[in-house]
Scaffold this motif. Structure first.
Motif, PDB file in Angstrom:
ATOM      1  N   ARG A   1       0.932  -1.174  -0.097  1.00 46.59           N
ATOM      2  CA  ARG A   1      -0.121  -0.094   0.039  1.00 46.59           C
ATOM      3  C   ARG A   1       0.850   1.213  -0.082  1.00 46.59           C
ATOM      4  NH1 ARG A   1      -3.079  -2.383   4.262  1.00 46.59           N
ATOM      5  NH2 ARG A   1      -2.174  -1.145   5.640  1.00 46.59           N
ATOM      6  N   PRO A   2       0.511   2.295  -0.653  1.00 46.00           N
ATOM      7  CA  PRO A   2       1.287   3.538  -0.744  1.00 46.00           C
ATOM      8  C   PRO A   2       1.776   4.163   0.466  1.00 46.00           C
ATOM      9  CG  PRO A   2      -0.533   3.664  -2.280  1.00 46.00           C
ATOM     10  CD  PRO A   2      -0.609   2.432  -1.456  1.00 46.00           C
ATOM     11  N   HIS A   3       2.888   4.736   0.860  1.00 46.23           N
ATOM     12  CA  HIS A   3       3.155   5.304   2.252  1.00 46.23           C
ATOM     13  C   HIS A   3       3.619   6.837   1.788  1.00 46.23           C
ATOM     14  CE1 HIS A   3       4.972   5.740   5.961  1.00 46.23           C
ATOM     15  NE2 HIS A   3       5.969   6.205   5.644  1.00 46.23           N
ATOM     16  N   TYR A   4       2.755   7.637   2.462  1.00 44.40           N
ATOM     17  CA  TYR A   4       3.080   9.185   1.978  1.00 44.40           C
ATOM     18  C   TYR A   4       4.261   9.500   3.024  1.00 44.40           C
ATOM     19  CZ  TYR A   4       2.215  14.322   2.120  1.00 44.40           C
ATOM     20  OH  TYR A   4       2.432  15.361   2.135  1.00 44.40           O
ATOM     21  N   THR A   5       5.029  10.189   2.288  1.00 38.37           N
ATOM     22  CA  THR A   5       6.353  10.659   3.059  1.00 38.37           C
ATOM     23  C   THR A   5       6.664  11.903   3.025  1.00 38.37           C
ATOM     24  OG1 THR A   5       7.585  10.284   1.019  1.00 38.37           O
ATOM     25  CG2 THR A   5       7.624   8.508   2.490  1.00 38.37           C
ATOM     26  N   GLY A   6       5.684  12.801   2.649  1.00 34.44           N
ATOM     27  CA  GLY A   6       5.718  14.433   2.956  1.00 34.44           C
ATOM     28  C   GLY A   6       6.004  15.321   1.590  1.00 34.44           C
ATOM     29  N   VAL A   7       6.407  16.515   1.632  1.00 36.81           N
ATOM     30  CA  VAL A   7       6.298  17.459   0.677  1.00 36.81           C
ATOM     31  C   VAL A   7       7.926  17.683   0.454  1.00 36.81           C
ATOM     32  CG1 VAL A   7       5.702  19.821  -0.170  1.00 36.81           C
ATOM     33  CG2 VAL A   7       4.098  18.152   1.281  1.00 36.81           C
ATOM     34  N   SER A   8       8.284  17.826  -1.027  1.00 35.65           N
ATOM     35  CA  SER A   8       9.490  18.456  -1.557  1.00 35.65           C
ATOM     36  C   SER A   8       9.260  19.683  -2.286  1.00 35.65           C
ATOM     37  CB  SER A   8      10.213  17.482  -2.286  1.00 35.65           C
ATOM     38  OG  SER A   8      10.936  16.379  -1.554  1.00 35.65           O
ATOM     39  N   LEU A   9       9.873  20.850  -1.789  1.00 39.30           N
ATOM     40  CA  LEU A   9       9.606  22.043  -2.372  1.00 39.30           C
ATOM     41  C   LEU A   9      10.904  22.626  -3.138  1.00 39.30           C
ATOM     42  CD1 LEU A   9       7.788  24.887  -2.115  1.00 39.30           C
ATOM     43  CD2 LEU A   9       9.340  25.334  -0.400  1.00 39.30           C
ATOM     44  N   TYR A  10      10.805  23.008  -4.384  1.00 34.50           N
ATOM     45  CA  TYR A  10      11.811  23.170  -5.413  1.00 34.50           C
ATOM     46  C   TYR A  10      11.639  24.146  -6.355  1.00 34.50           C
ATOM     47  CZ  TYR A  10       9.369  20.935  -9.131  1.00 34.50           C
ATOM     48  OH  TYR A  10       8.717  20.721 -10.005  1.00 34.50           O
ATOM     49  N   ARG A  11      12.431  24.838  -6.823  1.00 34.24           N
ATOM     50  CA  ARG A  11      12.502  25.852  -7.979  1.00 34.24           C
ATOM     51  C   ARG A  11      13.374  25.241  -9.215  1.00 34.24           C
ATOM     52  NH1 ARG A  11      16.871  29.175  -7.651  1.00 34.24           N
ATOM     53  NH2 ARG A  11      17.523  29.535  -5.544  1.00 34.24           N
ATOM     54  N   LEU A  12      13.136  25.646 -10.420  1.00 31.55           N
ATOM     55  CA  LEU A  12      13.858  25.435 -11.354  1.00 31.55           C
ATOM     56  C   LEU A  12      15.351  26.158 -11.344  1.00 31.55           C
ATOM     57  CD1 LEU A  12      11.415  25.028 -14.261  1.00 31.55           C
ATOM     58  CD2 LEU A  12      12.256  23.248 -12.785  1.00 31.55           C
ATOM     59  N   GLY A  13      16.417  25.267 -11.603  1.00 34.79           N
ATOM     60  CA  GLY A  13      17.756  26.252 -11.820  1.00 34.79           C
ATOM     61  C   GLY A  13      18.019  25.954 -13.119  1.00 34.79           C
ATOM     62  N   GLY A  14      19.230  25.975 -13.505  1.00 41.01           N
ATOM     63  CA  GLY A  14      19.967  26.340 -14.979  1.00 41.01           C
ATOM     64  C   GLY A  14      20.158  24.671 -15.470  1.00 41.01           C
ATOM     65  N   GLY A  15      21.027  24.636 -16.459  1.00 48.16           N
ATOM     66  CA  GLY A  15      21.334  23.368 -17.073  1.00 48.16           C
ATOM     67  C   GLY A  15      22.346  23.371 -17.749  1.00 48.16           C
ATOM     68  N   ASP A  16      23.059  22.427 -18.419  1.00 43.97           N
ATOM     69  CA  ASP A  16      23.875  22.325 -19.366  1.00 43.97           C
ATOM     70  C   ASP A  16      23.464  21.899 -20.743  1.00 43.97           C
ATOM     71  OD1 ASP A  16      23.788  19.741 -19.135  1.00 43.97           O
ATOM     72  OD2 ASP A  16      25.542  19.251 -18.180  1.00 43.97           O
ATOM     73  N   GLY A  17      22.405  21.571 -20.952  1.00 46.01           N
ATOM     74  CA  GLY A  17      21.896  21.188 -22.033  1.00 46.01           C
ATOM     75  C   GLY A  17      21.763  19.686 -22.070  1.00 46.01           C
ATOM     76  N   VAL A  18      22.130  18.647 -21.061  1.00 44.87           N
ATOM     77  CA  VAL A  18      22.102  17.659 -21.185  1.00 44.87           C
ATOM     78  C   VAL A  18      21.059  17.304 -19.853  1.00 44.87           C
ATOM     79  CG1 VAL A  18      23.167  15.268 -20.752  1.00 44.87           C
ATOM     80  CG2 VAL A  18      24.347  17.162 -22.110  1.00 44.87           C
ATOM     81  N   CYS A  19      21.582  17.847 -18.785  1.00 41.22           N
ATOM     82  CA  CYS A  19      20.644  17.647 -17.513  1.00 41.22           C
ATOM     83  C   CYS A  19      20.187  18.974 -17.111  1.00 41.22           C
ATOM     84  CB  CYS A  19      21.283  16.857 -16.245  1.00 41.22           C
ATOM     85  SG  CYS A  19      22.613  18.009 -15.500  1.00 41.22           S
ATOM     86  N   HIS A  20      18.958  19.058 -16.243  1.00 37.38           N
ATOM     87  CA  HIS A  20      18.736  20.313 -15.607  1.00 37.38           C
ATOM     88  C   HIS A  20      18.566  20.186 -14.190  1.00 37.38           C
ATOM     89  CE1 HIS A  20      15.081  17.516 -16.094  1.00 37.38           C
ATOM     90  NE2 HIS A  20      14.743  18.017 -15.059  1.00 37.38           N
ATOM     91  N   LYS A  21      18.745  21.301 -13.549  1.00 37.71           N
ATOM     92  CA  LYS A  21      18.954  21.302 -12.054  1.00 37.71           C
ATOM     93  C   LYS A  21      17.685  21.589 -11.408  1.00 37.71           C
ATOM     94  CE  LYS A  21      23.926  22.640 -12.148  1.00 37.71           C
ATOM     95  NZ  LYS A  21      24.762  23.677 -11.981  1.00 37.71           N
ATOM     96  N   LEU A  22      17.292  21.162 -10.208  1.00 31.57           N
ATOM     97  CA  LEU A  22      16.318  21.452  -9.418  1.00 31.57           C
ATOM     98  C   LEU A  22      16.774  21.976  -8.250  1.00 31.57           C
ATOM     99  CD1 LEU A  22      14.997  19.202 -11.654  1.00 31.57           C
ATOM    100  CD2 LEU A  22      13.074  19.560 -10.268  1.00 31.57           C
ATOM    101  N   ILE A  23      16.507  23.051  -7.678  1.00 32.02           N
ATOM    102  CA  ILE A  23      17.164  23.653  -6.409  1.00 32.02           C
ATOM    103  C   ILE A  23      16.239  23.198  -5.299  1.00 32.02           C
ATOM    104  CG2 ILE A  23      17.844  25.740  -5.137  1.00 32.02           C
ATOM    105  CD1 ILE A  23      19.418  25.166  -7.909  1.00 32.02           C
ATOM    106  N   LEU A  24      16.542  22.358  -4.518  1.00 28.21           N
ATOM    107  CA  LEU A  24      15.684  21.739  -3.511  1.00 28.21           C
ATOM    108  C   LEU A  24      15.584  22.532  -2.124  1.00 28.21           C
ATOM    109  CD1 LEU A  24      14.124  19.070  -3.368  1.00 28.21           C
ATOM    110  CD2 LEU A  24      15.703  18.090  -2.052  1.00 28.21           C
TER     111      LEU A  24
END
Length: 349
Positions: free
Chosen positions: A50-73
């Motif tokens: 059964r699913p187990h709720y573990t909370g909230v993750s708050l983030y905003r978008l950051g930059g990237g290098d064209g291959v990967c993108h950053k999420l600021i946690l």
């Protein structure tokens, strides 16, 4: 704000995503009991299916290098870092007997491809980063002050559990797959600190020092954050982390360490006591009856002083707190520590 319900592993496994912890966030701090509870939840969730709720993750978008993108946690670091350490332990535990699973864990959840090659999906800040990088990439453990004891202890603890428990790593993984999470993406005019305060008010309260640090450093850009943090705040955290253990050791009851249910009341009391000393000197009219009132008093005072250079505020806090640390065995320090712990004698409350 954009809200998405997903799972912890879908979050970690997002293609091309790399999660970066801002410098002003507190260091990795989950204790043995918290890491054990995370393991127990994964094992039990696998059994229950059964699913187990573990909370909230708050983030905003950051930059990237064209291959990967950053999420600021902005919030959720502890949970994501602990999941990463468990997954790394599972990968290393099965690398010989189940190389297919080991490769899946490494490529999906632990590392991401960049222009410079594969790197860890989670980027911790401060002295935690070299340790997490070493665990994820299989490098040598950093030495001395460059090592994060809790990062290595958690990884070693999970390796030990896998060896002793007889748990099937694929079953543990199924449990983690059922860990649900809410991802909240900050957009436009969303204020990170306000959302951060709201989220943490609903769970275990943060130390006042954590909230004050974030309140101050989120007022400036990334590079200035790093400079001010390293110059003024990091020395305080280092000093008070060392004092915390000594003072709490002295304050053990005859039956030992204070019980788990009092953890939020006990953790961080020495640094918070130093901040209380600063507050009683610089905002003597603040209505602070208990420790939980402190952050509101700081926020009201500091948001009303926007014309005061941030560096001056940090210089003042640093000077008072370092003086407090140097007088830790004095009646002056003891009085503030007792107040933070709920014994407000001497402060009219």
């Amino acid at each position: 704000m954009k809200i998405t319900k997903t799972t912890l592993l879908e979050m970690l496994g997002e293609a091309g995503a790399r999660y970066v912890i801002p410098v002003y966030q507190r260091a990795y701090s989950w204790t043995e009991s918290q890491c054990d509870a995370f393991w127990d939840d994964a094992v039990q969730t696998a059994r229950d299916r059964r699913p187990h709720y573990t909370g909230v993750s708050l983030y905003r978008l950051g930059g990237g290098d064209g291959v990967c993108h950053k999420l600021i946690l902005v919030d959720g670091q502890q949970r994501l870092a602990t999941a990463t350490l468990l997954l790394a332990a599972m990968r290393d535990f099965v690398c010989e007997d189940d190389p297919e699973l080991a490769d899946e864990l490494n490529s999906l959840y632990l590392t991401v491809e960049t222009e410079e090659g594969r790197v860890p999906k989670i980027v911790l800040s401060r002295f935690d980063r070299p340790s997490m990088d070493a665990v994820v990439l299989g490098g040598e453990k950093p030495e001395g002050d460059r090592a994060s004891a809790l990062v290595h202890q958690t990884y070693d603890r999970y390796i030990g559990k896998l060896r002793r428990s007889g748990a099937d790593p694929r079953e543990v993984l199924r449990g983690l797959e059922l860990f649900t999470i809410v991802m909240a993406q900050l957009e436009g005019e969303d204020k990170p600190q306000l959302v951060y305060e709201s989220l943490n008010a609903k769970g275990s309260p943060l130390r006042v020092s954590d909230l004050v640090r974030n309140l101050l450093l989120t007022r400036v850009g990334k590079e200035e954050q790093r400079r001010l943090f390293e110059l003024y705040w990091e020395p305080l955290e280092t000093a008070f982390d060392e004092l915390e253990e000594r003072v709490m050791e002295q304050r053990k009851t005859p039956i030992g360490v204070p019980p788990q249910r009092r953890r939020a009341k006990v953790e961080g009391v020495v640094f918070d006591a130093a901040l209380h000393a600063w507050a009683t000197r610089h905002i003597p009219r603040a209505n602070m009856r208990t420790r939980t009132d402190m952050y509101g008093a700081f926020k009201k005072h500091l948001t009303g002083k926007l014309d005061m250079p941030l560096e001056r505020v940090l210089e003042s806090i640093s000077a008072t707190c370092l003086d407090f640390a140097g007088r830790i065995d004095s009646t002056y320090a003891t009085t503030h520590i007792e107040w933070v712990m709920g014994k407000p004698e001497g402060f009219g409350g």
